[in-house]
Design a protein around this motif. Structure first.
Motif, PDB file in Angstrom:
ATOM      1  N   MET A 111       1.195  -0.719  -0.389  1.00 23.46           N
ATOM      2  CA  MET A 111       0.111   0.020  -0.167  1.00 23.46           C
ATOM      3  C   MET A 111       0.624   1.067  -0.317  1.00 23.46           C
ATOM      4  O   MET A 111       2.175   1.165   1.096  1.00 23.46           O
ATOM      5  N   SER A 112       0.033   2.100  -0.488  1.00 27.00           N
ATOM      6  CA  SER A 112       1.222   3.089  -1.206  1.00 27.00           C
ATOM      7  C   SER A 112       1.412   4.362   0.147  1.00 27.00           C
ATOM      8  O   SER A 112       0.473   4.120   1.301  1.00 27.00           O
ATOM      9  N   THR A 113       2.108   4.460   0.869  1.00 26.21           N
ATOM     10  CA  THR A 113       2.445   6.216   1.723  1.00 26.21           C
ATOM     11  C   THR A 113       2.201   6.707   1.126  1.00 26.21           C
ATOM     12  O   THR A 113       2.159   7.525   2.430  1.00 26.21           O
ATOM     13  N   GLN A 114       1.819   7.312   0.051  1.00 30.47           N
ATOM     14  CA  GLN A 114       1.840   8.962   0.081  1.00 30.47           C
ATOM     15  C   GLN A 114      -0.414   9.176   0.857  1.00 30.47           C
ATOM     16  O   GLN A 114      -0.992   7.902   0.430  1.00 30.47           O
ATOM     17  N   GLN A 115      -0.325  10.222   0.806  1.00 31.34           N
ATOM     18  CA  GLN A 115      -1.876  10.462   2.063  1.00 31.34           C
ATOM     19  C   GLN A 115      -2.553  10.914   0.811  1.00 31.34           C
ATOM     20  O   GLN A 115      -2.864  11.978  -0.656  1.00 31.34           O
ATOM     21  N   ILE A 116      -3.606  10.388   1.477  1.00 28.46           N
ATOM     22  CA  ILE A 116      -5.193  10.266   0.134  1.00 28.46           C
ATOM     23  C   ILE A 116      -6.253  10.893   1.187  1.00 28.46           C
ATOM     24  O   ILE A 116      -6.412  10.500   2.237  1.00 28.46           O
ATOM     25  N   ALA A 117      -6.529  12.242   0.478  1.00 24.57           N
ATOM     26  CA  ALA A 117      -7.744  12.666   1.035  1.00 24.57           C
ATOM     27  C   ALA A 117      -9.393  12.685   0.122  1.00 24.57           C
ATOM     28  O   ALA A 117      -8.746  13.185  -0.765  1.00 24.57           O
ATOM     29  N   LEU A 118      -9.932  12.813   0.938  1.00 20.69           N
ATOM     30  CA  LEU A 118     -11.720  13.040   0.120  1.00 20.69           C
ATOM     31  C   LEU A 118     -12.318  13.835   0.736  1.00 20.69           C
ATOM     32  O   LEU A 118     -12.477  14.055   2.361  1.00 20.69           O
ATOM     33  N   ILE A 119     -12.334  15.068  -0.139  1.00 22.50           N
ATOM     34  CA  ILE A 119     -13.256  16.196  -0.147  1.00 22.50           C
ATOM     35  C   ILE A 119     -14.993  15.947  -1.031  1.00 22.50           C
ATOM     36  O   ILE A 119     -15.125  15.985  -2.083  1.00 22.50           O
ATOM     37  N   THR A 120     -15.953  15.785  -0.219  1.00 21.54           N
ATOM     38  CA  THR A 120     -17.358  15.899  -0.243  1.00 21.54           C
ATOM     39  C   THR A 120     -17.398  17.133  -1.056  1.00 21.54           C
ATOM     40  O   THR A 120     -17.266  18.615   0.057  1.00 21.54           O
ATOM     41  N   GLY A 121     -17.772  17.820  -2.177  1.00 24.05           N
ATOM     42  CA  GLY A 121     -18.622  18.943  -2.331  1.00 24.05           C
ATOM     43  C   GLY A 121     -17.088  19.990  -3.458  1.00 24.05           C
ATOM     44  O   GLY A 121     -17.295  20.827  -2.499  1.00 24.05           O
ATOM     45  N   ASP A 153      -6.647   8.658   3.900  1.00 26.48           N
ATOM     46  CA  ASP A 153      -6.077   9.070   4.340  1.00 26.48           C
ATOM     47  C   ASP A 153      -6.918  10.908   5.931  1.00 26.48           C
ATOM     48  O   ASP A 153      -6.692  10.912   6.355  1.00 26.48           O
ATOM     49  N   VAL A 154      -6.979  11.236   4.735  1.00 32.92           N
ATOM     50  CA  VAL A 154      -8.517  12.808   5.306  1.00 32.92           C
ATOM     51  C   VAL A 154     -10.181  12.787   4.536  1.00 32.92           C
ATOM     52  O   VAL A 154      -9.881  12.008   3.392  1.00 32.92           O
ATOM     53  N   LEU A 155     -10.737  12.555   5.610  1.00 31.43           N
ATOM     54  CA  LEU A 155     -12.501  12.579   4.428  1.00 31.43           C
ATOM     55  C   LEU A 155     -12.603  13.911   5.530  1.00 31.43           C
ATOM     56  O   LEU A 155     -13.005  14.288   6.553  1.00 31.43           O
ATOM     57  N   ILE A 156     -13.098  14.975   4.282  1.00 32.57           N
ATOM     58  CA  ILE A 156     -13.260  16.416   4.202  1.00 32.57           C
ATOM     59  C   ILE A 156     -15.123  16.664   4.582  1.00 32.57           C
ATOM     60  O   ILE A 156     -14.955  16.209   2.864  1.00 32.57           O
ATOM     61  N   ASN A 157     -15.717  16.039   5.058  1.00 33.44           N
ATOM     62  CA  ASN A 157     -17.569  16.302   4.957  1.00 33.44           C
ATOM     63  C   ASN A 157     -17.823  17.380   4.528  1.00 33.44           C
ATOM     64  O   ASN A 157     -18.044  18.782   5.978  1.00 33.44           O
ATOM     65  N   ASN A 158     -17.828  18.283   3.285  1.00 29.57           N
ATOM     66  CA  ASN A 158     -17.855  19.569   3.497  1.00 29.57           C
ATOM     67  C   ASN A 158     -19.388  19.930   2.388  1.00 29.57           C
ATOM     68  O   ASN A 158     -19.626  20.992   3.215  1.00 29.57           O
ATOM     69  N   ALA A 216      -2.892   7.527  10.139  1.00 26.68           N
ATOM     70  CA  ALA A 216      -2.954   8.686  10.910  1.00 26.68           C
ATOM     71  C   ALA A 216      -4.488   9.332  10.041  1.00 26.68           C
ATOM     72  O   ALA A 216      -4.445  10.123   9.748  1.00 26.68           O
ATOM     73  N   PRO A 217      -5.660   8.665  11.145  1.00 22.98           N
ATOM     74  CA  PRO A 217      -6.989   9.348  10.125  1.00 22.98           C
ATOM     75  C   PRO A 217      -7.386  10.330  10.418  1.00 22.98           C
ATOM     76  O   PRO A 217      -7.540  10.417  11.966  1.00 22.98           O
ATOM     77  N   ARG A 218      -7.579  11.329   9.998  1.00 26.82           N
ATOM     78  CA  ARG A 218      -8.754  12.625  10.031  1.00 26.82           C
ATOM     79  C   ARG A 218     -10.180  13.302   9.134  1.00 26.82           C
ATOM     80  O   ARG A 218     -10.055  12.492   7.942  1.00 26.82           O
TER      81      ARG A 218
END
Length: 251
Positions: free
Chosen positions: A1-11, A83-88, A142-144
């Motif tokens: 699994m990649s060490t690259q950080q992945i972020a999902l942002i809704t909207g 790694d990051v979920l932003i519920n925007n 390090a999930p946020r």
């Protein structure tokens, strides 16, 4: 699994979500732009790539379980983690600012269907997306999770007859939905505290966006900064908090 950080942002095809995507991409994260309209999502991702960012788009309507599940599958297949979920993603319920609709949300005369639609996006949609992405977040070291609320979510501020929001019309839809979102944030934080998943709510401030017909006095970049700050807090950072650019927001 990649060490690259992945972020999902809704909207994230415009407004504050787009601003957060740009800033996270500038930090070196791979950004997944969630958008209801696939064409707008793809355009936003393409614009970020032109600027040097690693960006991808997924079709994601937070009120549509099928698109949520499909987005989770795509992220799983492509990245294997989140790694990051932003519920925007969120709606006001009254559309853009329109003087003729200023009283739409007054509790004594509000349309219950409108209240339901606002809560469907601003609260239930957050639960649906968070729970669908949770297996991916658990694969992160390090999930946020960041939930985008509003100063209007603060019962303390809104209940003060001498306070800064005393002039606002009472709202039975948008404002209570954001209060519910901050309460929900605390519940997720309490559940995930032992797992190292940090969950916080943020108030971007009065940002110049479509939702207020561009009457806001903060730039998108200024509003997005607090989202990015909470999305990148260290392991000893806060969880279960409610923050604005200048510090904690009273509940």
């Amino acid at each position: 699994m990649s060490t690259q950080q992945i972020a999902l942002i809704t909207g994230a095809n415009k407004g504050i979500g787009r601003g957060a995507a740009e800033q996270l991409a500038a930090l070196g994260m791979t950004v997944v732009i969630g958008a209801r309209d696939p064409e707008r999502g793809e355009r936003a991702a393409a614009d970020l790539r032109v600027g040097g960012g690693d960006a991808h788009a997924v079709t994601l309507d937070v009120t549509d379980p099928e698109t949520i599940a499909a987005a989770a599958r795509q992220i799983t297949e492509r990245f294997g983690k989140l790694d990051v979920l932003i519920n925007n993603a969120g709606i006001t319920g009254s559309g853009q600012v329109d003087p003729s609709r200023a009283f739409d949300q007054v509790p004594s005369t509000v349309d219950l269907d409108m209240v339901r639609s606002v809560f469907e996006t601003n609260v239930f949609g957050v639960i649906a997306v968070t729970n669908a992405m949770l297996p991916l977040l658990r694969h992160s070291p390090a999930p946020r999770i960041v939930n985008v609320a509003s100063h209007a979510a603060s019962i303390t501020l809104l209940s003060d007859p001498e306070g800064p929001f005393a002039g606002l019309l009472p709202s039975a839809a948008y404002t209570p939905s954001k209060s519910a979102l901050t309460a929900l944030t605390v519940q997720y934080a309490n559940e995930f505290r032992k797992d190292g998943i940090l969950v916080n709510a943020v108030a971007p401030g009065y940002v110049d966006t479509d939702s207020n017909d561009h009457t806001g006095f903060l730039t998108v970049a200024e509003g997005a900064a607090v989202l990015v700050r909470l999305a990148t807090v260290p392991a000893d950072g806060p969880t279960g908090g409610f923050f604005a650019a200048d510090g904690p927001v009273p509940w």
